[in-house]
Design an enzyme around this catalytic site. Structure first.
Site, mmCIF file in Angstrom:
data_model
loop_
_atom_site.group_PDB
_atom_site.id
_atom_site.type_symbol
_atom_site.label_atom_id
_atom_site.label_comp_id
_atom_site.label_asym_id
_atom_site.label_seq_id
_atom_site.Cartn_x
_atom_site.Cartn_y
_atom_site.Cartn_z
ATOM 1 N N TYR A 26 -57.606 19.885 25.289
ATOM 2 C CA TYR A 26 -57.956 20.497 24.003
ATOM 3 C C TYR A 26 -59.364 21.081 24.067
ATOM 4 C CZ TYR A 26 -53.955 18.616 21.375
ATOM 5 O OH TYR A 26 -52.701 18.356 20.898
ATOM 6 N N GLU A 71 -53.285 18.871 8.198
ATOM 7 C CA GLU A 71 -52.957 20.271 8.487
ATOM 8 C C GLU A 71 -51.803 20.778 7.620
ATOM 9 O OE1 GLU A 71 -52.507 20.834 12.728
ATOM 10 O OE2 GLU A 71 -54.680 20.615 12.839
HETATM 11 C C1 LIG Z 1 -53.703 18.712 16.017
HETATM 12 C C2 LIG Z 1 -54.951 19.107 16.273
HETATM 13 C C3 LIG Z 1 -55.854 18.422 17.152
HETATM 14 C C4 LIG Z 1 -57.052 19.028 17.445
HETATM 15 C C5 LIG Z 1 -57.941 18.402 18.312
HETATM 16 C C6 LIG Z 1 -57.599 17.195 18.868
HETATM 17 O O1 LIG Z 1 -58.451 16.594 19.743
HETATM 18 C C7 LIG Z 1 -56.418 16.575 18.562
HETATM 19 C C8 LIG Z 1 -55.540 17.200 17.690
#
Ligand SMILES: C=Cc1ccc(O)cc1
Length: 178
Positions: A26, A71
């Site tokens: 991520y 979200e």
């Molecule tokens: C679902 C989003 C999300 C964004 C960053 C993260 O480290 C984990 C989930």
């Protein structure tokens, strides 16, 4: 970057890349004191990217930060950043429908908000998939507050390497390939 994080101001405006122990990669940016942007390079929803997500961002104690948000998909997220240790602990709470139809969420979400709201009503929420994982931070960049260049295009294969090698941003932390 060998910066030592002490205050909330030290954290805001910082751009991170990290890999969870389950292999999911991520990229995440603390855009300002109530907003985050991110891009997903590996894992169940690789290819997804989001800007201007409202979030709660606090410092728990010196150099340790907690960020939480919910979200439009119904996915909830709670992240604990220990940037001085290059560690994160993140928990993602996925509704059942995202686990079953991840491809619906793999897009630039901001352009498909109505589809996310429709899908969370149309499909099942429960049981949720809870994914609690530690992550290792592989990149920390000082992007500054409200920098629209940080997360500004779809993820592609070598993007994290381009950032880590220093060729993606110029000295002003603007994209070099625009
Ligand atoms: C679902 C989003 C999300 C964004 C960053 C993260 O480290 C984990 C989930």
């Amino acid at each position: 970057m060998t910066k030592q994080f002490k205050t909330l101001e030290d954290f805001l405006g910082t751009h991170f890349i990290y890999t969870y122990e389950n292999g999911w990669e991520y990229e995440w940016y603390a855009k300002n004191d109530h907003t985050v942007d991110y891009r997903i390079h590996g894992g169940m929803v690789a290819g997804r990217w989001v800007t201007n997500q409202e979030a709660d961002i606090v410092m728990l104690t010196e150099g340790i930060y907690k960020i939480s948000w919910t979200e439009p998909t119904g996915t909830d997220v709670a992240l604990d950043f220990l940037p001085n240790e290059k560690k994160i602990h993140g928990t993602i709470f996925f509704p059942k429908w995202v686990e079953e139809h991840p491809e619906i969420t793999v897009t630039y979400q901001n352009e498909h908000l109505e589809l996310m709201r429709e899908s969370r009503e149309k499909y099942e929420t429960y049981p949720k998939l809870v994914v609690p994982e530690f992550a290792n931070i592989t990149y920390i960049g000082d992007a500054g507050i409200d920098n629209e260049d940080v997360i500004s295009e779809a993820p592609y294969d070598n993007l994290p390497d381009d950032i880590r090698s220093g060729k993606y941003f110029n000295a002003e932390y603007k994209r070099t390939n625009k």
